[in-house]
Design a protein around this motif. Structure first.
Motif, PDB file in Angstrom:
ATOM      1  N   LEU A 151      -4.542   6.425  38.735  1.00 47.74           N
ATOM      2  CA  LEU A 151      -3.794   5.453  37.600  1.00 47.74           C
ATOM      3  C   LEU A 151      -3.358   4.247  38.127  1.00 47.74           C
ATOM      4  CD1 LEU A 151      -0.905   8.173  37.081  1.00 47.74           C
ATOM      5  CD2 LEU A 151      -2.890   7.690  35.685  1.00 47.74           C
ATOM      6  N   LEU A 152      -3.527   3.770  39.400  1.00 50.93           N
ATOM      7  CA  LEU A 152      -3.324   2.651  39.806  1.00 50.93           C
ATOM      8  C   LEU A 152      -4.357   1.820  40.691  1.00 50.93           C
ATOM      9  CD1 LEU A 152       0.423   3.495  41.452  1.00 50.93           C
ATOM     10  CD2 LEU A 152      -0.191   2.446  39.290  1.00 50.93           C
ATOM     11  N   THR A 153      -4.418   2.085  41.860  1.00 48.30           N
ATOM     12  CA  THR A 153      -5.610   1.615  42.587  1.00 48.30           C
ATOM     13  C   THR A 153      -5.467   1.972  43.993  1.00 48.30           C
ATOM     14  OG1 THR A 153      -7.453   0.033  42.972  1.00 48.30           O
ATOM     15  CG2 THR A 153      -5.027  -0.588  43.402  1.00 48.30           C
ATOM     16  N   MET A 154      -6.423   1.764  44.839  1.00 45.58           N
ATOM     17  CA  MET A 154      -6.157   2.527  46.118  1.00 45.58           C
ATOM     18  C   MET A 154      -6.994   1.182  47.169  1.00 45.58           C
ATOM     19  SD  MET A 154      -5.575   4.612  48.468  1.00 45.58           S
ATOM     20  CE  MET A 154      -5.977   5.193  50.201  1.00 45.58           C
ATOM     21  N   LEU A 155      -6.057   0.267  47.669  1.00 47.43           N
ATOM     22  CA  LEU A 155      -6.319  -0.673  48.484  1.00 47.43           C
ATOM     23  C   LEU A 155      -7.298  -0.141  49.875  1.00 47.43           C
ATOM     24  CD1 LEU A 155      -3.510  -3.127  48.378  1.00 47.43           C
ATOM     25  CD2 LEU A 155      -5.657  -3.336  47.111  1.00 47.43           C
ATOM     26  N   GLY A 156      -8.432  -0.829  50.159  1.00 41.92           N
ATOM     27  CA  GLY A 156      -8.846  -0.164  51.299  1.00 41.92           C
ATOM     28  C   GLY A 156      -9.939   1.013  51.141  1.00 41.92           C
ATOM     29  N   ASP A 157     -10.136   1.354  49.806  1.00 42.84           N
ATOM     30  CA  ASP A 157     -10.912   2.515  49.674  1.00 42.84           C
ATOM     31  C   ASP A 157     -11.684   2.463  48.408  1.00 42.84           C
ATOM     32  OD1 ASP A 157     -12.634   4.870  49.570  1.00 42.84           O
ATOM     33  OD2 ASP A 157     -10.949   5.971  51.077  1.00 42.84           O
ATOM     34  N   ALA A 158     -12.507   1.721  48.171  1.00 43.16           N
ATOM     35  CA  ALA A 158     -13.410   1.444  46.755  1.00 43.16           C
ATOM     36  C   ALA A 158     -13.877   2.801  46.249  1.00 43.16           C
ATOM     37  CB  ALA A 158     -14.244   0.341  46.942  1.00 43.16           C
ATOM     38  N   PRO A 159     -14.484   3.269  47.029  1.00 44.38           N
ATOM     39  CA  PRO A 159     -15.194   4.939  46.378  1.00 44.38           C
ATOM     40  C   PRO A 159     -14.164   5.781  45.872  1.00 44.38           C
ATOM     41  CG  PRO A 159     -16.513   4.186  48.073  1.00 44.38           C
ATOM     42  CD  PRO A 159     -15.157   3.392  48.252  1.00 44.38           C
ATOM     43  N   SER A 189     -21.674   2.884  51.872  1.00 41.71           N
ATOM     44  CA  SER A 189     -23.261   2.743  51.614  1.00 41.71           C
ATOM     45  C   SER A 189     -23.470   3.579  50.319  1.00 41.71           C
ATOM     46  CB  SER A 189     -23.819   3.584  52.661  1.00 41.71           C
ATOM     47  OG  SER A 189     -23.099   4.970  52.523  1.00 41.71           O
ATOM     48  N   ASP A 190     -24.415   3.726  49.667  1.00 43.48           N
ATOM     49  CA  ASP A 190     -24.970   4.283  48.494  1.00 43.48           C
ATOM     50  C   ASP A 190     -24.352   5.780  48.787  1.00 43.48           C
ATOM     51  OD1 ASP A 190     -25.809   2.130  47.278  1.00 43.48           O
ATOM     52  OD2 ASP A 190     -27.944   2.812  47.169  1.00 43.48           O
ATOM     53  N   ALA A 191     -24.975   6.231  49.853  1.00 48.35           N
ATOM     54  CA  ALA A 191     -24.463   7.716  50.235  1.00 48.35           C
ATOM     55  C   ALA A 191     -23.041   7.976  50.280  1.00 48.35           C
ATOM     56  CB  ALA A 191     -25.246   8.054  51.633  1.00 48.35           C
ATOM     57  N   GLY A 220     -11.202  17.241  47.524  1.00 55.30           N
ATOM     58  CA  GLY A 220     -11.446  15.563  47.465  1.00 55.30           C
ATOM     59  C   GLY A 220     -11.600  14.967  48.867  1.00 55.30           C
ATOM     60  N   ILE A 221     -12.311  14.000  48.713  1.00 61.45           N
ATOM     61  CA  ILE A 221     -12.678  12.952  50.079  1.00 61.45           C
ATOM     62  C   ILE A 221     -12.306  11.514  49.620  1.00 61.45           C
ATOM     63  CG2 ILE A 221     -14.411  14.807  50.793  1.00 61.45           C
ATOM     64  CD1 ILE A 221     -16.574  12.748  49.778  1.00 61.45           C
ATOM     65  N   GLY A 222     -12.073  10.937  50.743  1.00 59.87           N
ATOM     66  CA  GLY A 222     -11.871   9.365  51.048  1.00 59.87           C
ATOM     67  C   GLY A 222     -12.862   8.735  51.829  1.00 59.87           C
ATOM     68  N   THR A 223     -13.119   7.549  51.774  1.00 61.05           N
ATOM     69  CA  THR A 223     -14.139   7.075  52.674  1.00 61.05           C
ATOM     70  C   THR A 223     -13.580   5.821  53.521  1.00 61.05           C
ATOM     71  OG1 THR A 223     -14.741   5.160  51.226  1.00 61.05           O
ATOM     72  CG2 THR A 223     -15.959   7.330  50.857  1.00 61.05           C
ATOM     73  N   LEU A 224     -12.483   5.160  53.126  1.00 60.46           N
ATOM     74  CA  LEU A 224     -11.801   4.219  54.045  1.00 60.46           C
ATOM     75  C   LEU A 224     -12.904   3.011  54.036  1.00 60.46           C
ATOM     76  CD1 LEU A 224      -9.813   5.720  56.732  1.00 60.46           C
ATOM     77  CD2 LEU A 224      -8.968   5.075  54.579  1.00 60.46           C
ATOM     78  N   ALA A 225     -13.695   2.946  52.877  1.00 60.91           N
ATOM     79  CA  ALA A 225     -14.799   1.690  52.992  1.00 60.91           C
ATOM     80  C   ALA A 225     -14.371   0.960  51.690  1.00 60.91           C
ATOM     81  CB  ALA A 225     -15.961   2.245  52.866  1.00 60.91           C
ATOM     82  N   GLY A 226     -14.901  -0.385  51.771  1.00 61.44           N
ATOM     83  CA  GLY A 226     -14.728  -1.150  50.719  1.00 61.44           C
ATOM     84  C   GLY A 226     -16.430  -1.437  50.057  1.00 61.44           C
ATOM     85  N   LEU A 227     -16.618  -3.013  50.347  1.00 57.14           N
ATOM     86  CA  LEU A 227     -18.101  -3.220  49.934  1.00 57.14           C
ATOM     87  C   LEU A 227     -19.162  -2.679  50.864  1.00 57.14           C
ATOM     88  CD1 LEU A 227     -17.575  -6.910  48.404  1.00 57.14           C
ATOM     89  CD2 LEU A 227     -17.902  -4.394  47.128  1.00 57.14           C
ATOM     90  N   ASP A 228     -18.591  -2.423  52.088  1.00 56.78           N
ATOM     91  CA  ASP A 228     -19.127  -1.798  53.174  1.00 56.78           C
ATOM     92  C   ASP A 228     -19.790  -0.233  52.917  1.00 56.78           C
ATOM     93  OD1 ASP A 228     -16.642  -1.431  53.611  1.00 56.78           O
ATOM     94  OD2 ASP A 228     -17.077  -0.787  55.693  1.00 56.78           O
ATOM     95  N   ALA A 252     -22.198   8.108  46.706  1.00 63.20           N
ATOM     96  CA  ALA A 252     -22.649   9.577  46.060  1.00 63.20           C
ATOM     97  C   ALA A 252     -21.996  10.501  46.333  1.00 63.20           C
ATOM     98  CB  ALA A 252     -24.045   9.782  46.437  1.00 63.20           C
ATOM     99  N   ARG A 253     -21.418  10.610  47.724  1.00 66.34           N
ATOM    100  CA  ARG A 253     -20.321  11.920  48.196  1.00 66.34           C
ATOM    101  C   ARG A 253     -19.003  11.748  47.470  1.00 66.34           C
ATOM    102  NH1 ARG A 253     -17.736  12.851  53.132  1.00 66.34           N
ATOM    103  NH2 ARG A 253     -17.819  10.328  53.584  1.00 66.34           N
ATOM    104  N   ALA A 254     -18.538  10.598  47.228  1.00 72.04           N
ATOM    105  CA  ALA A 254     -17.255  10.550  46.952  1.00 72.04           C
ATOM    106  C   ALA A 254     -17.289  10.863  45.197  1.00 72.04           C
ATOM    107  CB  ALA A 254     -16.435   8.934  46.958  1.00 72.04           C
ATOM    108  N   LEU A 255     -18.271  10.613  44.422  1.00 66.37           N
ATOM    109  CA  LEU A 255     -18.634  10.776  43.164  1.00 66.37           C
ATOM    110  C   LEU A 255     -18.873  12.201  42.915  1.00 66.37           C
ATOM    111  CD1 LEU A 255     -20.502   7.465  42.032  1.00 66.37           C
ATOM    112  CD2 LEU A 255     -17.944   8.158  41.470  1.00 66.37           C
ATOM    113  N   ASP A 256     -19.483  12.929  43.752  1.00 60.95           N
ATOM    114  CA  ASP A 256     -19.818  14.426  43.486  1.00 60.95           C
ATOM    115  C   ASP A 256     -18.811  14.925  44.039  1.00 60.95           C
ATOM    116  OD1 ASP A 256     -22.520  14.696  42.853  1.00 60.95           O
ATOM    117  OD2 ASP A 256     -23.486  14.388  44.983  1.00 60.95           O
ATOM    118  N   THR A 257     -17.858  14.933  44.921  1.00 58.21           N
ATOM    119  CA  THR A 257     -16.911  15.513  45.339  1.00 58.21           C
ATOM    120  C   THR A 257     -15.444  15.337  44.246  1.00 58.21           C
ATOM    121  OG1 THR A 257     -17.414  15.567  47.694  1.00 58.21           O
ATOM    122  CG2 THR A 257     -15.402  16.173  47.133  1.00 58.21           C
ATOM    123  N   ASN A 258     -15.231  14.074  44.075  1.00 55.55           N
ATOM    124  CA  ASN A 258     -13.822  13.592  43.186  1.00 55.55           C
ATOM    125  C   ASN A 258     -14.110  13.628  41.799  1.00 55.55           C
ATOM    126  OD1 ASN A 258     -13.170  13.038  45.895  1.00 55.55           O
ATOM    127  ND2 ASN A 258     -12.921  10.991  46.015  1.00 55.55           N
TER     128      ASN A 258
END
Length: 261
Positions: free
Chosen positions: A136-144, A93-95, A83-91, A98-104
């Motif tokens: 189950l909850l949410t992750m502040l600071g990392d939308a993807p 990118s599409d990439a 699994g991976i994180g991005t530490l990004a919100g609305l900023d 895509a990377r988060a959805l592919d991996t997670n």
């Protein structure tokens, strides 16, 4: 108890701890990770077969499972741990998305496409997904990360609801903070993730090991997550208000440049 397994994301952290726990019990293992050098060290230590590669892609998953079946003869348990994180919100990118959805998420889908038909023919199998309390909850600071982990739990739920009567067990490991590189690199989120305490990868692996004796869907190294989830479902607006208060605290730790991001 089954005795063959594939573990993805096994070069370090939770994946390495799970593989180590299984190896101590004498299981035959295939381990996978993008980091070929670190994976080779783990495989040598555990007496496992290393299959380096990108298990977020269809080709990577196919290669991994073809190799695993050739090596082990069967796969009793597949630990979809990478699994991976991005530490990004609305900023983000599409990439990034895509990377988060592919991996997670889609890595689990691609593995299930290949495993489930084999398991149905064999009379059973087990998929253990490392999701996260974020699913189950949410992750502040990392939308993807938050969205993809919710999707990982949802896909695992769908698999369980669809195939459990046919011998396929699906489980979702949902810890909060774990003492891994991802936590170390989480910046101001680290305090939030460790407010109930950060568990070690070995503690998560032990919870996963104990879960193999049954078929309970959720594996919760932090038991309090069950209560948080119940509160969220019963009182969603109060829950969101509380999460927003935590977000406001995070905002106070940001630099001006970060606030404008």
């Amino acid at each position: 108890m089954p005795d063959t397994a594939v573990v993805t994301g096994a070069a370090r952290g939770i994946g390495r701890a799970i593989a180590s726990r299984l190896a101590r019990e004498g299981w035959r293992l295939v381990v996978a990770d993008l980091d070929a050098a670190a994976l080779a060290e783990v495989a040598e230590e555990l007496g496992a077969l290393a299959v380096p590669g990108d298990t977020s892609t269809d080709a990577g998953v196919r290669h991994l499972l073809e190799t695993a079946y050739a090596q082990l003869g069967r796969v009793d348990v597949f630990f979809a741990n990478a699994g991976i994180g991005t530490l990004a919100g609305l900023d983000a990118s599409d990439a990034d998305w895509a990377r988060a959805l592919d991996t997670n998420v889609l890595a689990h889908v691609r593995a299930a496409r290949l495993l489930v038909p084999r398991w149905l023919e064999a009379g059973g199998g087990r998929l253990v997904v490392t999701a996260s309390a974020a699913g189950l909850l949410t992750m502040l600071g990392d939308a993807p990360y938050s969205v993809s982990k919710h999707a990982a739990v949802a896909f695992a739920e769908w698999l369980s609801a669809t195939y459990r009567h046919r011998g396929i067990v699906v489980q979702a490991i949902c810890p909060q903070g774990v003492q891994t590189r991802m936590l170390e690199e989480s910046g101001p989120l680290q305090e939030l993730l460790t407010r109930d305490r950060a568990v070690s990868p070995d503690e998560v692996a032990e919870a996963a090991w104990q879960a193999l004796a049954g078929d309970e869907f959720y594996v919760l190294p932090h038991p309090e997550v069950r209560d948080y989830s119940a509160q969220r479902a019963a009182h969603p607006d109060a829950w969101l208000a509380g999460m927003n208060r935590l977000q406001q605290k995070l905002d106070q730790t940001r630099t001006p440049n970060e606030e404008n991001a």
